[in-house]
Design an enzyme around this catalytic site. Sequence first.
Site, PDB file in Angstrom:
ATOM      1  N   PRO A   2       7.635   5.986   4.227  1.00 30.71           N
ATOM      2  CA  PRO A   2       6.527   6.364   5.102  1.00 30.71           C
ATOM      3  C   PRO A   2       5.231   6.491   4.324  1.00 30.71           C
ATOM      4  CG  PRO A   2       7.852   8.272   4.586  1.00 30.71           C
ATOM      5  CD  PRO A   2       8.588   7.077   4.036  1.00 30.71           C
ATOM      6  N   GLU A   3       4.132   6.305   5.029  1.00 27.74           N
ATOM      7  CA  GLU A   3       2.826   6.529   4.417  1.00 27.74           C
ATOM      8  C   GLU A   3       2.613   8.028   4.233  1.00 27.74           C
ATOM      9  OE1 GLU A   3       0.695   3.707   3.965  1.00 27.74           O
ATOM     10  OE2 GLU A   3       2.267   2.447   4.794  1.00 27.74           O
ATOM     11  N   LYS A  51       4.494  11.845  -0.776  1.00 25.85           N
ATOM     12  CA  LYS A  51       5.560  11.539   0.170  1.00 25.85           C
ATOM     13  C   LYS A  51       6.726  12.513   0.055  1.00 25.85           C
ATOM     14  CE  LYS A  51       4.210   6.687   0.282  1.00 25.85           C
ATOM     15  NZ  LYS A  51       4.639   5.279   0.267  1.00 25.85           N
ATOM     16  N   ARG A 255       7.603  -5.420  -1.701  1.00 24.10           N
ATOM     17  CA  ARG A 255       7.162  -4.894  -0.420  1.00 24.10           C
ATOM     18  C   ARG A 255       6.363  -5.976   0.310  1.00 24.10           C
ATOM     19  NH1 ARG A 255      10.351  -1.789  -1.839  1.00 24.10           N
ATOM     20  NH2 ARG A 255      10.247   0.490  -2.020  1.00 24.10           N
TER      21      ARG A 255
END
Length: 270
Positions: A2-3, A51, A255
Amino acid sequence: MPEGDTVFHTATRLRAALAGSVLRHAQLRHPRLSTMELTGRTVSGVRSVGKHLFLRFDDELSLHHHLMMDGGWSIDPLGTRWRRPGHQARVVLRTDEVEAVGFLLHEMRMVRVAEEDRLVAHLGPDLLDPAWDDDMAALAAARLAAEPSRALGEALLDQRVLAGVGNVYKSEVCFLLGVTPWTPVSEVDTGEAVRLSHDLLYRNRNRDRYDRNTTGQRGRGRGVWVYGRSKRAQGCLRCGGPVRVAEQGEELRERVTYWCPRCQSGPGPD
């Protein structure tokens, strides 16, 4: 993963629902933590760092965890049916009014609050740190510039450089800088890259990830410039041209990344 804004938003929701409340029922479904008794304790606070999440209890205890790719929290009134399978639940916390369930949480460990900083000492400046200031921004820019030949997209994703940027913001920041994600760090203004990263995350810190907006434009499908816009019917939100997509990074760290070859200059993938 997740950001950073998603993690920050999760912490905000958990804090609003649990902070100051006594736990009437608690389960930690993890081999190392299954004997830890939390029922009767009070939730004293919730902290996010990059995070990473810390759920704090009285007696200065803190549950550290990471959402990784598949983790998440559901917070609902008591009696609400779980939205995910029960075997995925790792933490169950009930107060007099709500039930918070953490599904597929990673890196779970119980530590003292005083030990939290040790667990995140390897991270760069947290872009959503409440104490963010010019000094932290300068430190982040210096860390970003430390490897001038490194591809900007890879450097932005490195949490040791600055904490909080994920795939969405990597692609969007590169777009706003007008360079491809493979552009060497030495060819960009690292101070501006940090400013944009902080600005985008800060503006979205209280939004659900499905409502994230990096463009400032309203309307369905107008929330991002290039991320996820590789379908022919979409294209670059600025020029309307085709958006390209490729993997970036080495081996397990690959990514997906998006860019517009018309609006962004610089090298592409090998």
